[in-house]
Each structure stands twice: as structure tokens, then as C-alpha cells.
Design an enzyme around this catalytic site. Structure first.
Site, mmCIF file in Angstrom:
data_model
loop_
_atom_site.group_PDB
_atom_site.id
_atom_site.type_symbol
_atom_site.label_atom_id
_atom_site.label_comp_id
_atom_site.label_asym_id
_atom_site.label_seq_id
_atom_site.Cartn_x
_atom_site.Cartn_y
_atom_site.Cartn_z
ATOM 1 N N GLY A 162 0.684 -1.133 -0.064
ATOM 2 C CA GLY A 162 -0.092 0.179 -0.029
ATOM 3 C C GLY A 162 0.854 1.216 0.093
ATOM 4 O O GLY A 162 0.539 2.255 -0.752
ATOM 5 N N LYS A 221 2.405 1.910 -3.497
ATOM 6 C CA LYS A 221 1.163 2.449 -4.684
ATOM 7 C C LYS A 221 0.806 3.975 -4.061
ATOM 8 O O LYS A 221 1.137 4.709 -5.141
ATOM 9 C CB LYS A 221 -0.104 1.864 -4.046
ATOM 10 C CG LYS A 221 -1.234 2.178 -4.980
ATOM 11 C CD LYS A 221 -2.335 1.484 -4.469
ATOM 12 C CE LYS A 221 -3.535 2.148 -5.285
ATOM 13 N NZ LYS A 221 -5.161 1.402 -5.045
ATOM 14 N N ALA A 267 12.867 -10.271 -2.563
ATOM 15 C CA ALA A 267 14.305 -11.023 -2.801
ATOM 16 C C ALA A 267 13.768 -12.401 -2.391
ATOM 17 O O ALA A 267 13.557 -12.908 -1.469
ATOM 18 C CB ALA A 267 15.130 -10.736 -1.638
ATOM 19 N N TYR A 322 9.435 -22.159 4.304
ATOM 20 C CA TYR A 322 10.339 -21.247 3.429
ATOM 21 C C TYR A 322 9.959 -21.226 1.905
ATOM 22 O O TYR A 322 9.844 -20.301 1.154
ATOM 23 C CB TYR A 322 11.742 -21.626 3.593
ATOM 24 C CG TYR A 322 12.645 -20.484 3.091
ATOM 25 C CD1 TYR A 322 12.904 -19.133 3.644
ATOM 26 C CD2 TYR A 322 13.497 -21.014 2.075
ATOM 27 C CE1 TYR A 322 13.552 -18.378 2.944
ATOM 28 C CE2 TYR A 322 14.313 -20.094 1.390
ATOM 29 C CZ TYR A 322 14.317 -18.774 1.841
ATOM 30 O OH TYR A 322 15.233 -17.832 1.301
ATOM 31 N N LYS A 370 7.920 -18.198 0.013
ATOM 32 C CA LYS A 370 8.361 -17.304 -0.933
ATOM 33 C C LYS A 370 7.683 -17.281 -2.173
ATOM 34 O O LYS A 370 7.405 -16.632 -3.251
ATOM 35 C CB LYS A 370 9.880 -17.842 -1.459
ATOM 36 C CG LYS A 370 10.859 -17.619 -0.407
ATOM 37 C CD LYS A 370 11.105 -15.902 -0.384
ATOM 38 C CE LYS A 370 12.301 -15.670 0.660
ATOM 39 N NZ LYS A 370 12.743 -14.213 0.645
ATOM 40 N N TYR A 427 -0.517 -7.574 -6.893
ATOM 41 C CA TYR A 427 -0.737 -6.548 -6.485
ATOM 42 C C TYR A 427 -0.299 -5.560 -7.714
ATOM 43 O O TYR A 427 -0.986 -4.365 -7.851
ATOM 44 C CB TYR A 427 0.056 -5.972 -5.294
ATOM 45 C CG TYR A 427 -0.316 -5.061 -4.659
ATOM 46 C CD1 TYR A 427 -1.520 -5.198 -3.443
ATOM 47 C CD2 TYR A 427 0.057 -3.640 -4.378
ATOM 48 C CE1 TYR A 427 -1.903 -4.365 -2.561
ATOM 49 C CE2 TYR A 427 -0.358 -2.708 -3.795
ATOM 50 C CZ TYR A 427 -1.603 -3.123 -3.006
ATOM 51 O OH TYR A 427 -2.156 -1.766 -1.949
ATOM 52 N N GLN A 429 -3.296 -5.538 -10.019
ATOM 53 C CA GLN A 429 -4.679 -4.898 -9.455
ATOM 54 C C GLN A 429 -4.335 -3.607 -9.325
ATOM 55 O O GLN A 429 -5.179 -2.785 -9.579
ATOM 56 C CB GLN A 429 -5.093 -5.496 -8.347
ATOM 57 C CG GLN A 429 -5.704 -7.078 -8.646
ATOM 58 C CD GLN A 429 -6.089 -7.815 -7.204
ATOM 59 O OE1 GLN A 429 -6.338 -7.301 -6.234
ATOM 60 N NE2 GLN A 429 -6.100 -9.053 -7.427
ATOM 61 N N HIS A 444 27.102 -14.738 9.023
ATOM 62 C CA HIS A 444 27.269 -15.279 10.304
ATOM 63 C C HIS A 444 27.889 -16.635 10.443
ATOM 64 O O HIS A 444 27.612 -17.492 9.664
ATOM 65 C CB HIS A 444 25.913 -15.164 10.864
ATOM 66 C CG HIS A 444 25.586 -15.278 12.465
ATOM 67 N ND1 HIS A 444 26.171 -16.430 13.104
ATOM 68 C CD2 HIS A 444 25.352 -14.370 13.459
ATOM 69 C CE1 HIS A 444 25.785 -16.140 14.530
ATOM 70 N NE2 HIS A 444 25.568 -15.010 14.498
ATOM 71 N N ARG A 494 24.962 -22.301 6.934
ATOM 72 C CA ARG A 494 25.101 -22.199 5.410
ATOM 73 C C ARG A 494 26.297 -22.964 5.116
ATOM 74 O O ARG A 494 27.301 -23.170 5.886
ATOM 75 C CB ARG A 494 25.229 -20.955 4.990
ATOM 76 C CG ARG A 494 23.902 -19.996 5.198
ATOM 77 C CD ARG A 494 24.018 -18.692 4.457
ATOM 78 N NE ARG A 494 23.896 -18.648 3.103
ATOM 79 C CZ ARG A 494 22.899 -18.551 2.504
ATOM 80 N NH1 ARG A 494 21.679 -18.579 2.968
ATOM 81 N NH2 ARG A 494 22.808 -18.614 1.283
#
Length: 244
Positions: A30, A33, A42, A73, A77, A87, A90, A109, A114
Site C-alpha cells: 500500500g 502504491k 528478494a 520457506y 516465497k 498487487y 490490480q 554469520h 550455510r
């Protein structure tokens, strides 16, 4: 800075994640817009799940277990992309969607779980390098500088469909562990542990769209990126004494 490992976090906090998604999306969409801002999502290569098409182009719809351990996850996504384009259609909001593949670099980190950070920290301390599964699963890894450059090109361009941002150089996890061990001049042994449920067997970015639409491809080789990242983690290990 390389991304934190959101997958591990969301696997442990799946309900709060989806609640946040439902509550925050309408707010910032919003806002976009109202002020006529361009929105960047991302997204992730995880939307392809355990792919049956290789390498993965943006046109591939994916192969995702909707109720598996990674579903929060993966599906989070996927629905985020759905909401972005709903969005856009519309409310005429300008959107960009980057499907980001495995990324690494300094300032990751040390305990985010990872592959790159795990392997480097274990190798630098001559601890066992742990692989989940038999190591034949493949991934493609990109250096963080290339990711940032790709995101900037995507945001500054006119193409508004999803774009893969990743390095198409593909490694088996076993070969990648050996490469990092050798680059760290480590005495570590490779230890194989039980496979994680729904872990993708292969992952490789098809970056044809990125080359064509935003004139982007990775510039930093995996080897050069690893050299920089290993140097960073050497300092972290020396400062901490030991990283568990």
C-alpha cells in the site's frame, strides 16, 4: 554482506513467518502504491524445490513438497511472488522479483548453518567437515558482490518478471567440501551424516534471462570469492579463539 540463512530460521518458526507475511505485505504494498515506489522482492531458488528440470529457468514452476520440513520457506516465497504480481496487476505497482541462488561472502554469520560458512569454519579449525547426505547433491554458488550488482541492475531496468540471480558454476557438495579444505590447507576429514528431508538433489541457475534483460552475469569466480571469504573467517576464528 551475504544473506543470513533464512531457511533454517523459518523451518523453526514457520507459523510466525506466515503470520508476518499476511500482515506486512498489504502495508508496504500500500505504501508503494501511495508514493509510486518500485518494490523489490528478494525471492529464492528454493521456489524450484527439488527440481526435475536442470538447470532451472524462470519458466519452470518447480517441484515442492507443500507439507514437508522446508515447505514454510519454499511456499512462503512462492506465495510472496504471487502476492507481488497480484498487487502489480490490480494496483499498477511497479515490482521486481529476484530469484537468488546460493550466495556467500565476508560477514556471513559463522553459525547460520550455510554450506560455505560451515565448511570454511570447520576446515580452518581442522574439525570434521560435515555433509548431510552422500555429497552428490549439487549447488551453484555466487559471490555477494555479484548479487548486489545484479539486484541494482534489476531495480534500474525495465524488466518486471522474475529473474534468476546466481552463478551457473555447479559443484557437488562433496567436491565443494574438498575444494574448501584444500584452499584452507586443512587436515579436516569429511564426515557424512544422514540426509535432511526434501534436500534438493540439484540446483543450477539458468541466467539466460539476466543476460538478455538486465545485461548481468557474475564477474567474480567462485575461487576468488572463496579466497576473500576464507581470509575473512580466518580473522573471525583468530579473534574468537574457537567457533563452535
Amino acid at each position: 554482506e551475504a544473506r543470513c540463512n533464512l531457511l533454517s530460521y523459518y523451518m523453526a518458526h514457520d507459523v510466525p513467518y506466515h503470520s508476518t507475511l499476511q500482515l506486512t505485505f498489504p502495508c508496504w504494498q500500500g505504501l508503494a502504491k501511495r508514493v509510486k515506489a518500485r518494490i523489490l522482492l528478494a525471492s529464492t531458488s528454493e521456489i524450484y524445490g527439488d527440481p526435475q528440470v536442470h538447470p532451472q529457468p524462470e519458466s519452470y514452476w518447480g517441484n515442492v513438497n507443500t507439507i514437508g520440513i522446508r515447505a514454510c520457506y519454499d511456499e512462503g516465497k512462492r506465495v510472496a511472488e504471487t502476492m507481488m504480481y497480484a498487487y502489480k496487476n490490480q494496483n499498477n505497482v511497479d515490482v521486481r522479483v529476484a530469484r537468488i541462488f546460493n550466495t556467500f561472502g565476508p560477514r556471513m554469520h559463522p553459525n547460520d548453518g550455510r554450506v560455505v560458512s560451515n565448511f570454511i569454519i570447520q576446515a580452518l579449525q581442522n574439525k570434521n567437515i560435515t555433509i548431510y547426505g552422500d555429497g552428490t547433491q549439487t549447488r551453484s554458488f555466487q559471490y555477494v558482490d555479484d548479487l548486489v550488482n545484479g539486484l541494482m541492475k534489476l531495480m534500474n531496468g525495465s524488466y518486471d518478471m522474475p529473474v534468476n540471480i546466481g552463478n551457473p558454476d555447479e559443484y557437488s557438495i562433496a567436491d565443494f567440501a574438498t575444494k574448501i579444505r584444500d584452499m584452507c590447507e586443512s587436515k579436516s576429514e569429511v564426515q557424512f551424516l544422514p540426509k535432511v528431508a526434501d534436500d534438493p538433489t540439484q540446483r543450477k541457475a539458468d541466467i539466460s534471462t539476466a543476460k538478455r534483460e538486465i545485461d548481468w552475469e557474475p564477474k567474480v569466480s567462485v575461487e576468488e570469492g572463496l579466497k576473500r571469504t576464507i581470509q575473512y573467517f580466518k580473522g573471525e576464528v583468530e579473534a574468537a579463539g574457537e567457533i563452535v
